[in-house]
Design a protein around this motif. Sequence first.
Motif, PDB file in Angstrom:
ATOM      1  N   SER A 184       3.473  46.518 -12.918  1.00  0.00           N
ATOM      2  CA  SER A 184       4.205  45.251 -13.009  1.00  0.00           C
ATOM      3  C   SER A 184       5.450  45.404 -13.872  1.00  0.00           C
ATOM      4  CB  SER A 184       3.297  44.159 -13.581  1.00  0.00           C
ATOM      5  OG  SER A 184       2.191  43.924 -12.745  1.00  0.00           O
ATOM      6  N   ASP A 185       5.312  46.094 -14.997  1.00  0.00           N
ATOM      7  CA  ASP A 185       6.464  46.335 -15.865  1.00  0.00           C
ATOM      8  C   ASP A 185       7.526  47.163 -15.150  1.00  0.00           C
ATOM      9  OD1 ASP A 185       5.376  44.937 -17.974  1.00  0.00           O
ATOM     10  OD2 ASP A 185       4.549  46.706 -18.966  1.00  0.00           O
ATOM     11  N   LEU A 186       7.092  48.166 -14.410  1.00  0.00           N
ATOM     12  CA  LEU A 186       8.036  49.022 -13.701  1.00  0.00           C
ATOM     13  C   LEU A 186       8.792  48.240 -12.629  1.00  0.00           C
ATOM     14  CD1 LEU A 186       9.295  51.739 -13.047  1.00  0.00           C
ATOM     15  CD2 LEU A 186       7.291  52.262 -11.617  1.00  0.00           C
ATOM     16  N   ILE A 187       8.069  47.433 -11.857  1.00  0.00           N
ATOM     17  CA  ILE A 187       8.713  46.637 -10.812  1.00  0.00           C
ATOM     18  C   ILE A 187       9.731  45.681 -11.428  1.00  0.00           C
ATOM     19  CG2 ILE A 187       8.325  44.806  -9.104  1.00  0.00           C
ATOM     20  CD1 ILE A 187       5.687  46.197  -8.411  1.00  0.00           C
ATOM     21  N   PHE A 188       9.350  45.043 -12.534  1.00  0.00           N
ATOM     22  CA  PHE A 188      10.276  44.126 -13.200  1.00  0.00           C
ATOM     23  C   PHE A 188      11.570  44.837 -13.594  1.00  0.00           C
ATOM     24  CE2 PHE A 188      11.940  42.808 -17.353  1.00  0.00           C
ATOM     25  CZ  PHE A 188      12.417  41.553 -17.034  1.00  0.00           C
ATOM     26  N   HIS A 189      11.452  45.991 -14.234  1.00  0.00           N
ATOM     27  CA  HIS A 189      12.644  46.691 -14.704  1.00  0.00           C
ATOM     28  C   HIS A 189      13.460  47.252 -13.543  1.00  0.00           C
ATOM     29  CE1 HIS A 189      10.472  46.522 -18.597  1.00  0.00           C
ATOM     30  NE2 HIS A 189      11.693  46.494 -19.082  1.00  0.00           N
ATOM     31  N   LEU A 190      12.809  47.636 -12.466  1.00  0.00           N
ATOM     32  CA  LEU A 190      13.538  48.080 -11.280  1.00  0.00           C
ATOM     33  C   LEU A 190      14.352  46.929 -10.693  1.00  0.00           C
ATOM     34  CD1 LEU A 190      10.925  50.337  -9.439  1.00  0.00           C
ATOM     35  CD2 LEU A 190      13.119  51.076 -10.378  1.00  0.00           C
ATOM     36  N   MET A 191      13.786  45.730 -10.704  1.00  0.00           N
ATOM     37  CA  MET A 191      14.503  44.577 -10.160  1.00  0.00           C
ATOM     38  C   MET A 191      15.655  44.156 -11.075  1.00  0.00           C
ATOM     39  SD  MET A 191      11.479  42.387  -8.285  1.00  0.00           S
ATOM     40  CE  MET A 191      12.664  41.294  -7.499  1.00  0.00           C
ATOM     41  N   VAL A 192      15.492  44.342 -12.394  1.00  0.00           N
ATOM     42  CA  VAL A 192      16.607  44.123 -13.311  1.00  0.00           C
ATOM     43  C   VAL A 192      17.733  45.106 -12.997  1.00  0.00           C
ATOM     44  CG1 VAL A 192      17.363  44.285 -15.722  1.00  0.00           C
ATOM     45  CG2 VAL A 192      15.206  43.144 -15.163  1.00  0.00           C
ATOM     46  N   LEU A 193      17.359  46.355 -12.720  1.00  0.00           N
ATOM     47  CA  LEU A 193      18.347  47.372 -12.360  1.00  0.00           C
ATOM     48  C   LEU A 193      19.078  46.998 -11.062  1.00  0.00           C
ATOM     49  CD1 LEU A 193      19.677  50.156 -12.719  1.00  0.00           C
ATOM     50  CD2 LEU A 193      17.707  51.142 -11.503  1.00  0.00           C
ATOM     51  N   LEU A 194      18.329  46.526 -10.064  1.00  0.00           N
ATOM     52  CA  LEU A 194      18.950  46.119  -8.810  1.00  0.00           C
ATOM     53  C   LEU A 194      19.950  44.988  -9.031  1.00  0.00           C
ATOM     54  CD1 LEU A 194      15.903  46.176  -6.330  1.00  0.00           C
ATOM     55  CD2 LEU A 194      17.731  47.871  -6.550  1.00  0.00           C
ATOM     56  N   ARG A 195      19.601  44.022  -9.880  1.00  0.00           N
ATOM     57  CA  ARG A 195      20.509  42.909 -10.169  1.00  0.00           C
ATOM     58  C   ARG A 195      21.766  43.409 -10.886  1.00  0.00           C
ATOM     59  NH1 ARG A 195      22.529  37.974  -8.844  1.00  0.00           N
ATOM     60  NH2 ARG A 195      24.320  39.369  -8.818  1.00  0.00           N
ATOM     61  N   GLU A 196      21.582  44.320 -11.836  1.00  0.00           N
ATOM     62  CA  GLU A 196      22.722  44.850 -12.570  1.00  0.00           C
ATOM     63  C   GLU A 196      23.682  45.590 -11.646  1.00  0.00           C
ATOM     64  OE1 GLU A 196      25.330  47.177 -14.997  1.00  0.00           O
ATOM     65  OE2 GLU A 196      23.947  47.966 -13.481  1.00  0.00           O
ATOM     66  N   ARG A 197      23.102  46.245 -10.633  1.00  0.00           N
ATOM     67  CA  ARG A 197      23.922  46.996  -9.685  1.00  0.00           C
ATOM     68  C   ARG A 197      24.378  46.145  -8.505  1.00  0.00           C
ATOM     69  NH1 ARG A 197      26.837  49.501 -10.736  1.00  0.00           N
ATOM     70  NH2 ARG A 197      26.986  50.671  -8.788  1.00  0.00           N
ATOM     71  N   GLY A 198      23.892  44.900  -8.417  1.00  0.00           N
ATOM     72  CA  GLY A 198      24.291  44.026  -7.322  1.00  0.00           C
ATOM     73  C   GLY A 198      23.710  44.441  -5.983  1.00  0.00           C
ATOM     74  N   LEU A 199      22.536  45.044  -6.012  1.00  0.00           N
ATOM     75  CA  LEU A 199      21.882  45.501  -4.786  1.00  0.00           C
ATOM     76  C   LEU A 199      20.717  44.571  -4.458  1.00  0.00           C
ATOM     77  CD1 LEU A 199      21.594  47.701  -2.574  1.00  0.00           C
ATOM     78  CD2 LEU A 199      20.052  48.914  -4.124  1.00  0.00           C
ATOM     79  N   PRO A 200      20.786  43.818  -3.352  1.00  0.00           N
ATOM     80  CA  PRO A 200      19.698  42.894  -3.003  1.00  0.00           C
ATOM     81  C   PRO A 200      18.402  43.631  -2.669  1.00  0.00           C
ATOM     82  CG  PRO A 200      21.712  42.393  -1.772  1.00  0.00           C
ATOM     83  CD  PRO A 200      21.917  43.728  -2.413  1.00  0.00           C
ATOM     84  N   LEU A 201      17.299  43.031  -3.033  1.00  0.00           N
ATOM     85  CA  LEU A 201      15.994  43.586  -2.671  1.00  0.00           C
ATOM     86  C   LEU A 201      15.866  43.678  -1.148  1.00  0.00           C
ATOM     87  CD1 LEU A 201      13.211  44.547  -3.690  1.00  0.00           C
ATOM     88  CD2 LEU A 201      12.459  42.158  -3.592  1.00  0.00           C
ATOM     89  N   ASP A 202      16.525  42.766  -0.439  1.00  0.00           N
ATOM     90  CA  ASP A 202      16.502  42.800   1.027  1.00  0.00           C
ATOM     91  C   ASP A 202      16.955  44.151   1.571  1.00  0.00           C
ATOM     92  OD1 ASP A 202      15.823  40.199   0.746  1.00  0.00           O
ATOM     93  OD2 ASP A 202      17.496  39.364   1.853  1.00  0.00           O
ATOM     94  N   GLU A 203      17.951  44.743   0.924  1.00  0.00           N
ATOM     95  CA  GLU A 203      18.473  46.017   1.411  1.00  0.00           C
ATOM     96  C   GLU A 203      17.467  47.146   1.185  1.00  0.00           C
ATOM     97  OE1 GLU A 203      22.437  47.032   0.345  1.00  0.00           O
ATOM     98  OE2 GLU A 203      23.196  44.987   0.627  1.00  0.00           O
ATOM     99  N   VAL A 204      16.700  47.044   0.104  1.00  0.00           N
ATOM    100  CA  VAL A 204      15.637  48.029  -0.130  1.00  0.00           C
ATOM    101  C   VAL A 204      14.563  47.882   0.945  1.00  0.00           C
ATOM    102  CG1 VAL A 204      13.874  48.830  -1.753  1.00  0.00           C
ATOM    103  CG2 VAL A 204      16.100  48.048  -2.612  1.00  0.00           C
ATOM    104  N   MET A 205      14.200  46.619   1.248  1.00  0.00           N
ATOM    105  CA  MET A 205      13.211  46.376   2.292  1.00  0.00           C
ATOM    106  C   MET A 205      13.714  46.875   3.651  1.00  0.00           C
ATOM    107  SD  MET A 205      10.621  44.963   0.758  1.00  0.00           S
ATOM    108  CE  MET A 205      11.054  46.065  -0.604  1.00  0.00           C
ATOM    109  N   ARG A 206      15.015  46.693   3.892  1.00  0.00           N
ATOM    110  CA  ARG A 206      15.598  47.155   5.153  1.00  0.00           C
ATOM    111  C   ARG A 206      15.540  48.685   5.242  1.00  0.00           C
ATOM    112  NH1 ARG A 206      20.297  45.161   4.465  1.00  0.00           N
ATOM    113  NH2 ARG A 206      19.676  43.097   5.184  1.00  0.00           N
TER     114      ARG A 206
END
Length: 221
Positions: A184-206
């Motif tokens: 859970s901690d890892l997923i949270f920090h990965l999503m913070v990283l995605l936001r900082e880089r402006g990369l939507p989670l949708d693109e990871v899912m794609r």
Amino acid sequence: MSEWKNEIKWNADGLVPAIIQDAVSKEVLMMAYMNEESLNKSIESGETWFWSRSRGELWHKGATSGHVQKIRSMRYDCDGDTLLVRVDQEGSACHTGRYSCFFNQIAVPGANDDPREAKERFAMLNQLEATISQRYAERPDGAYTTYLFEKGVDKILKKVGEEAAEVIIAAKNKDNDELRSEVSDLIFHLMVLLRERGLPLDEVMRELGLRHNKPTTNKMR
């Protein structure tokens, strides 16, 4: 532009409503009006321009606050009477300092958007992405996410590395309670990283979908 501009149905005042959406979190940020001139300026500059009905003049979003909206995409609906503009939002979209203008709740009996009770399996990820995007825009004092964003990408990457190591240790310890917490901690920090880089989670899912559906070859030797 001239090919599709004729499809836009301007109202009696020569305006069309524009819904502004965060390209990363997909949160609706605000609604404003565009006339033909502000639409042209938005397309030419790559940032949103609107028409103020109260002041009777054009306004460039973020011109004074610095909270500009860089356009990722622009669409119009099936009737041609509403625009959808997806943007990278600098800071907060709302003049109140909020991430989104739509923060006032209306109680609807039987309605519930709590991700813990939603039927969608991964609804919590959607909510987490929206919350992180809000923290990124508003930077509330004392929030851990604010601390990470203020420290910058190096600090976020350090935390991602630390949490990945903790996941490995928990797995090696064969402790699922510990593993659940560390993942859970890892997923949270990965999503913070995605936001900082402006990369939507949708693109990871794609990307995952493309890999899953990619044809494989079975080489016989």
